[in-house]
Design a protein around this motif. Structure first.
Motif, PDB file in Angstrom:
ATOM      1  N   LEU A 102       0.834  -1.201   0.000  1.00  0.00           N
ATOM      2  CA  LEU A 102       0.000   0.000   0.000  1.00  0.00           C
ATOM      3  C   LEU A 102       0.872   1.255   0.000  1.00  0.00           C
ATOM      4  CD1 LEU A 102      -2.878  -0.838   2.519  1.00  0.00           C
ATOM      5  CD2 LEU A 102      -3.113  -0.380   0.089  1.00  0.00           C
ATOM      6  N   GLU A 103       1.893   1.252   0.833  1.00  0.00           N
ATOM      7  CA  GLU A 103       2.757   2.421   0.937  1.00  0.00           C
ATOM      8  C   GLU A 103       3.554   2.647  -0.343  1.00  0.00           C
ATOM      9  OE1 GLU A 103       5.093   1.520   4.310  1.00  0.00           O
ATOM     10  OE2 GLU A 103       3.449   1.735   5.757  1.00  0.00           O
ATOM     11  N   GLU A 104       3.965   1.559  -1.009  1.00  0.00           N
ATOM     12  CA  GLU A 104       4.787   1.678  -2.212  1.00  0.00           C
ATOM     13  C   GLU A 104       3.965   2.039  -3.443  1.00  0.00           C
ATOM     14  OE1 GLU A 104       6.820  -1.976  -2.695  1.00  0.00           O
ATOM     15  OE2 GLU A 104       7.949  -1.826  -0.818  1.00  0.00           O
ATOM     16  N   ASP A 105       2.787   1.424  -3.584  1.00  0.00           N
ATOM     17  CA  ASP A 105       2.045   1.499  -4.847  1.00  0.00           C
ATOM     18  C   ASP A 105       0.949   2.549  -4.861  1.00  0.00           C
ATOM     19  OD1 ASP A 105       3.678  -0.597  -5.396  1.00  0.00           O
ATOM     20  OD2 ASP A 105       2.101  -2.057  -5.807  1.00  0.00           O
ATOM     21  N   PRO A 107       0.113   6.269  -3.831  1.00  0.00           N
ATOM     22  CA  PRO A 107       0.669   7.520  -3.286  1.00  0.00           C
ATOM     23  C   PRO A 107      -0.361   8.301  -2.488  1.00  0.00           C
ATOM     24  CG  PRO A 107       0.151   7.783  -5.611  1.00  0.00           C
ATOM     25  CD  PRO A 107      -0.099   6.335  -5.285  1.00  0.00           C
ATOM     26  N   ASN A 108       0.142   9.024  -1.531  1.00  0.00           N
ATOM     27  CA  ASN A 108      -0.660  10.008  -0.778  1.00  0.00           C
ATOM     28  C   ASN A 108      -1.803   9.397   0.024  1.00  0.00           C
ATOM     29  OD1 ASN A 108       0.925  12.092  -1.942  1.00  0.00           O
ATOM     30  ND2 ASN A 108      -0.380  12.041  -3.767  1.00  0.00           N
ATOM     31  N   LEU A 109      -1.675   8.130   0.401  1.00  0.00           N
ATOM     32  CA  LEU A 109      -2.697   7.566   1.280  1.00  0.00           C
ATOM     33  C   LEU A 109      -2.547   8.186   2.667  1.00  0.00           C
ATOM     34  CD1 LEU A 109      -3.157   3.732   0.702  1.00  0.00           C
ATOM     35  CD2 LEU A 109      -4.764   5.566   0.229  1.00  0.00           C
ATOM     36  N   PRO A 110      -3.644   8.622   3.262  1.00  0.00           N
ATOM     37  CA  PRO A 110      -3.530   9.250   4.585  1.00  0.00           C
ATOM     38  C   PRO A 110      -3.304   8.207   5.675  1.00  0.00           C
ATOM     39  CG  PRO A 110      -5.820   9.069   3.957  1.00  0.00           C
ATOM     40  CD  PRO A 110      -5.025   8.595   2.771  1.00  0.00           C
ATOM     41  N   ARG A 111      -2.815   8.664   6.790  1.00  0.00           N
ATOM     42  CA  ARG A 111      -2.698   7.804   7.960  1.00  0.00           C
ATOM     43  C   ARG A 111      -4.099   7.540   8.507  1.00  0.00           C
ATOM     44  NH1 ARG A 111       1.036   6.344  11.743  1.00  0.00           N
ATOM     45  NH2 ARG A 111       0.256   6.002  13.857  1.00  0.00           N
ATOM     46  N   VAL A 112      -4.388   6.264   8.764  1.00  0.00           N
ATOM     47  CA  VAL A 112      -5.726   5.890   9.199  1.00  0.00           C
ATOM     48  C   VAL A 112      -5.779   5.891  10.712  1.00  0.00           C
ATOM     49  CG1 VAL A 112      -7.558   4.182   9.020  1.00  0.00           C
ATOM     50  CG2 VAL A 112      -5.918   4.440   7.153  1.00  0.00           C
ATOM     51  N   ALA A 125      -4.875   4.026  -8.400  1.00  0.00           N
ATOM     52  CA  ALA A 125      -3.746   3.184  -7.983  1.00  0.00           C
ATOM     53  C   ALA A 125      -4.184   2.149  -6.962  1.00  0.00           C
ATOM     54  CB  ALA A 125      -2.628   4.059  -7.416  1.00  0.00           C
ATOM     55  N   LEU A 126      -5.107   2.519  -6.085  1.00  0.00           N
ATOM     56  CA  LEU A 126      -5.620   1.575  -5.092  1.00  0.00           C
ATOM     57  C   LEU A 126      -6.376   0.451  -5.782  1.00  0.00           C
ATOM     58  CD1 LEU A 126      -6.024   0.856  -2.116  1.00  0.00           C
ATOM     59  CD2 LEU A 126      -8.014   2.386  -2.085  1.00  0.00           C
ATOM     60  N   ARG A 127      -7.192   0.787  -6.769  1.00  0.00           N
ATOM     61  CA  ARG A 127      -7.932  -0.252  -7.504  1.00  0.00           C
ATOM     62  C   ARG A 127      -6.975  -1.179  -8.248  1.00  0.00           C
ATOM     63  NH1 ARG A 127     -13.087   1.197  -6.957  1.00  0.00           N
ATOM     64  NH2 ARG A 127     -13.700   3.379  -7.208  1.00  0.00           N
ATOM     65  N   ARG A 128      -5.947  -0.591  -8.847  1.00  0.00           N
ATOM     66  CA  ARG A 128      -5.007  -1.422  -9.610  1.00  0.00           C
ATOM     67  C   ARG A 128      -4.276  -2.385  -8.685  1.00  0.00           C
ATOM     68  NH1 ARG A 128      -0.844  -0.123 -14.358  1.00  0.00           N
ATOM     69  NH2 ARG A 128      -2.633   0.986 -15.161  1.00  0.00           N
ATOM     70  N   LEU A 129      -3.835  -1.913  -7.535  1.00  0.00           N
ATOM     71  CA  LEU A 129      -3.163  -2.785  -6.569  1.00  0.00           C
ATOM     72  C   LEU A 129      -4.095  -3.903  -6.115  1.00  0.00           C
ATOM     73  CD1 LEU A 129      -0.868  -3.543  -4.620  1.00  0.00           C
ATOM     74  CD2 LEU A 129      -1.778  -1.836  -3.031  1.00  0.00           C
ATOM     75  N   TRP A 130      -5.325  -3.552  -5.772  1.00  0.00           N
ATOM     76  CA  TRP A 130      -6.326  -4.522  -5.321  1.00  0.00           C
ATOM     77  C   TRP A 130      -6.602  -5.554  -6.407  1.00  0.00           C
ATOM     78  CZ3 TRP A 130      -8.479  -6.212  -1.027  1.00  0.00           C
ATOM     79  CH2 TRP A 130      -9.770  -6.735  -1.007  1.00  0.00           C
ATOM     80  N   SER A 131      -6.778  -5.092  -7.638  1.00  0.00           N
ATOM     81  CA  SER A 131      -7.062  -5.994  -8.750  1.00  0.00           C
ATOM     82  C   SER A 131      -5.909  -6.948  -9.004  1.00  0.00           C
ATOM     83  CB  SER A 131      -7.361  -5.167 -10.014  1.00  0.00           C
ATOM     84  OG  SER A 131      -7.503  -5.999 -11.145  1.00  0.00           O
ATOM     85  N   GLY A 132      -4.678  -6.410  -9.026  1.00  0.00           N
ATOM     86  CA  GLY A 132      -3.530  -7.268  -9.278  1.00  0.00           C
ATOM     87  C   GLY A 132      -3.295  -8.260  -8.165  1.00  0.00           C
TER      88      GLY A 132
END
Length: 289
Positions: A102-105, A107-112, A125-132
């Motif tokens: 998540l951190e690598e792929d 960008p700019n994800l906030p701290r939860v 980018a989140l969808r692409r990571l999830w899909s792959g």
């Protein structure tokens, strides 16, 4: 619609009715799992909001992306201090998308910290990571939950995805009813009444489209026959392009010649007794004999 990251700490008392394991099993069977979640800061109670479930456990390895869901409208008897989420994909503990990815792929994800909004620029980018990470489903044309925006398809209660009929019509009116990969024209091959077989394919993968993207059927879609369309989506997260599918077709004769074995049926070969029996049985089932 907005997307939010929702934190879940599995070290705390289990908030899943019946347990998380049964929830995973229910979703694996093609359904959804409904859960009421108390309202917290950063979690907009808006129907259609996309929810990404993020693990935060003290045990080593229990961190990362583990699920996807959608906020549904409140029902009768629901209170205003909670929101209802239908989770449509849940991964077993230990099989989540690692936090490092998540951190690598993405960008700019906030701290939860309980919940946090996902910046719209980070959603593709989140969808692409999830899909792959999920890989191809048995039916590559049925997108896994979370791989495309909810606005891009309508989910029927039979779990069939209905694509935009008007966009398909405009695409075929512009490009014609000919497969961009293999050149098949259904009406020429199979006769009148088969024009509806042609499908359309996103030139830019749906995982890369922002939620507010305005689709242009002429430039964003191309016609593909059902077979070529399914082949294109066997590669995830980025499907094969029509040109790449044409390349696969061009290479197929050499691959087929290497794969032919003693039991293969090719033009001019003798059919074994077992193969002939199978053909006869199929003909009887179709009422031809």
């Amino acid at each position: 619609m907005p997307s939010v990251l929702l934190e879940w700490n599995p070290d705390l008392p289990d908030p899943w009715p019946g347990g998380y394991g049964p929830a995973v099993a229910a979703v694996d069977d093609g359904g959804t799992f409904r859960r009421r979640i108390p309202l917290i800061a950063g979690f907009p109670p808006v129907a259609g909001t996309e929810v990404w479930l993020v693990l935060r456990g003290s045990m080593r390895g229990l961190r990362g992306l583990v699920g996807h869901g959608v906020v549904v409208p409140p029902g009768s008897g629901d209170t205003a201090d909670a929101v209802t989420v239908d989770f449509d994909r849940l991964l077993p503990l230990g099989e989540q998308v690692p936090a490092s990815l998540l951190e690598e792929d993405v960008p700019n994800l906030p701290r939860v910290d309980g919940a946090a909004s996902v910046p719209s620029a980070s959603v593709p980018a989140l969808r692409r990571l999830w899909s792959g990470f999920l890989g191809a489903d048995p039916d590559p044309l049925s997108p896994a939950p979370g791989t495309i925006a909810a606005e891009a398809s309508g989910l029927q209660r039979v779990n069939a995805y209905e694509h935009n009929a008007e966009a398909r019509r405009l695409c075929l009116a512009f490009h014609g009813n000919c497969c961009a990969a293999c050149g098949l024209v259904p009406a020429q091959r199979y006769g009148p009444g088969t024009e509806a077989l042609m499908q359309v394919h996103h030139v830019v993968p749906g995982t890369d489209l922002p939620a507010d993207y305005a689709l242009d059927p002429a430039s964003d879609l191309v016609p593909l026959c059902p077979t070529c369309h399914a082949v294109a989506h066997t590669r995830v997260p980025v499907p094969y392009t029509p040109a790449e599918v044409r390349g696969l077709l061009a290479a197929a004769p050499d691959a087929a010649s290497r794969a032919v074995g003693a039991d293969a049926v090719v033009v001019g070969s003798l059919v074994s007794a077992e193969q002939q029996q199978a053909l006869d049985d199929a003909a009887r089932l179709r009422g031809l004999r």
